[in-house]
Design an enzyme around this catalytic site. Structure first.
Site, mmCIF file in Angstrom:
data_model
loop_
_atom_site.group_PDB
_atom_site.id
_atom_site.type_symbol
_atom_site.label_atom_id
_atom_site.label_comp_id
_atom_site.label_asym_id
_atom_site.label_seq_id
_atom_site.Cartn_x
_atom_site.Cartn_y
_atom_site.Cartn_z
ATOM 1 N N HIS A 198 -3.180 9.245 4.503
ATOM 2 C CA HIS A 198 -3.317 8.013 5.291
ATOM 3 C C HIS A 198 -2.654 6.859 4.566
ATOM 4 C CE1 HIS A 198 -6.808 8.293 2.602
ATOM 5 N NE2 HIS A 198 -6.768 6.967 2.533
ATOM 6 N N HIS B 27 -2.783 2.616 4.327
ATOM 7 C CA HIS B 27 -3.558 1.409 4.637
ATOM 8 C C HIS B 27 -2.607 0.291 5.058
ATOM 9 C CE1 HIS B 27 -7.369 2.610 2.453
ATOM 10 N NE2 HIS B 27 -6.511 3.423 1.869
ATOM 11 N N GLN C 91 -7.968 7.626 -4.335
ATOM 12 C CA GLN C 91 -8.115 8.275 -3.020
ATOM 13 C C GLN C 91 -9.541 8.793 -2.864
ATOM 14 O OE1 GLN C 91 -5.400 11.588 -2.320
ATOM 15 N NE2 GLN C 91 -5.863 11.635 -0.129
ATOM 16 N N ASP D 241 -10.173 0.527 9.607
ATOM 17 C CA ASP D 241 -10.967 0.988 8.465
ATOM 18 C C ASP D 241 -12.399 0.468 8.650
ATOM 19 O OD1 ASP D 241 -10.093 1.818 5.238
ATOM 20 O OD2 ASP D 241 -12.123 1.091 5.665
ATOM 21 N N ILE D 242 -13.358 1.329 8.395
ATOM 22 C CA ILE D 242 -14.760 0.969 8.627
ATOM 23 C C ILE D 242 -15.300 0.015 7.538
ATOM 24 C CG2 ILE D 242 -15.982 2.810 7.384
ATOM 25 C CD1 ILE D 242 -17.492 3.343 10.030
HETATM 26 P P1 5GP Z 1 -8.658 5.915 0.290
HETATM 27 O O1 5GP Z 1 -9.304 5.274 -0.901
HETATM 28 O O2 5GP Z 1 -8.903 7.413 0.352
HETATM 29 O O3 5GP Z 1 -7.222 5.563 0.409
HETATM 30 O O4 5GP Z 1 -9.341 5.236 1.527
HETATM 31 C C1 5GP Z 1 -10.139 5.822 2.488
HETATM 32 C C2 5GP Z 1 -10.511 4.724 3.433
HETATM 33 O O5 5GP Z 1 -11.189 5.295 4.522
HETATM 34 C C3 5GP Z 1 -11.432 3.647 2.837
HETATM 35 O O6 5GP Z 1 -10.817 2.384 2.942
HETATM 36 C C4 5GP Z 1 -12.697 3.758 3.682
HETATM 37 O O7 5GP Z 1 -13.272 2.488 3.947
HETATM 38 C C5 5GP Z 1 -12.203 4.436 4.945
HETATM 39 N N1 5GP Z 1 -13.192 5.248 5.610
HETATM 40 C C6 5GP Z 1 -14.041 6.140 5.027
HETATM 41 N N2 5GP Z 1 -14.798 6.746 5.968
HETATM 42 C C7 5GP Z 1 -14.419 6.230 7.163
HETATM 43 C C8 5GP Z 1 -14.853 6.475 8.507
HETATM 44 O O8 5GP Z 1 -15.734 7.271 8.799
HETATM 45 N N3 5GP Z 1 -14.236 5.756 9.479
HETATM 46 C C9 5GP Z 1 -13.233 4.841 9.209
HETATM 47 N N4 5GP Z 1 -12.710 4.195 10.250
HETATM 48 N N5 5GP Z 1 -12.813 4.592 7.953
HETATM 49 C C10 5GP Z 1 -13.396 5.282 6.941
#
Ligand code: 5GP
Length: 141
Positions: free
Chosen positions: A103, A105, A97, A34-35
């Site tokens: 995805h 985590h 989300q 995760d970035i």
């Molecule tokens: P969500 O809240 O949708 O479960 O999490 C999305 C995750 O994707 C977040 O933790 C965010 O930091 C990560 N993320 C968003 N954009 C990128 C990206 O371009 N590259 C990577 N490696 N992670 C990303």
């Protein structure tokens, strides 16, 4: 967001249009760091099957995704010296989300080390690279 967007950020990572620190890949899944990590080693496992969330994926695809999560999480935990691991998965903006491609985590947890706030800061690229190398070393054991 009502339909899967084939140009979402994770779809672009899958197509190789955006770089990532890849940890693992097979026919059905991809895992990368995760970035904006909430702890060191925070990784994401995604399906190659295009699905917005848990409810849009086939049972077979979900099984493959979770099998990879189950196998990778203890190795990531070991690589960063964590004692526990948080597995998280969000469905819908209201649930937190932000990227609408399924995805999971994997967030290693250490005693006394709090989670960084969600989306708080981009990781230092050198730090991410070093963490990815540590994890790949354990995956290669
Ligand atoms: P969500 O809240 O949708 O479960 O999490 C999305 C995750 O994707 C977040 O933790 C965010 O930091 C990560 N993320 C968003 N954009 C990128 C990206 O371009 N590259 C990577 N490696 N992670 C990303």
């Amino acid at each position: 967001m009502t339909a899967y967007d084939p140009d979402n950020i994770f779809a672009k990572i899958l197509k190789g249009e955006i770089p990532c620190h890849k940890l693992y890949e097979d026919e059905d899944t991809l895992a990368f760091l995760d970035i904006m990590p909430r702890t060191e080693g925070h990784a994401l496992v995604i399906t190659k099957e295009p699905a917005m969330d848990l409810f849009g994926v086939s049972q077979e695809g979900l099984g493959k995704l979770m099998t990879v999560v189950q196998s990778l999480a203890p190795k990531i935990k070991k690589a960063v010296g964590a004692e526990g691991v948080l597995i998280q998965q969000f469905n819908g903006a209201v649930a937190g989300q932000t990227v609408f491609h399924l995805h999971v985590h994997i967030v290693p947890r250490k005693e006394g080390v709090p989670l960084r706030p969600e989306g708080a800061a981009m990781a230092d690229p050198e730090g991410l690279k070093a963490t990815a190398e540590k994890i790949r070393a354990v995956l290669g054991e």
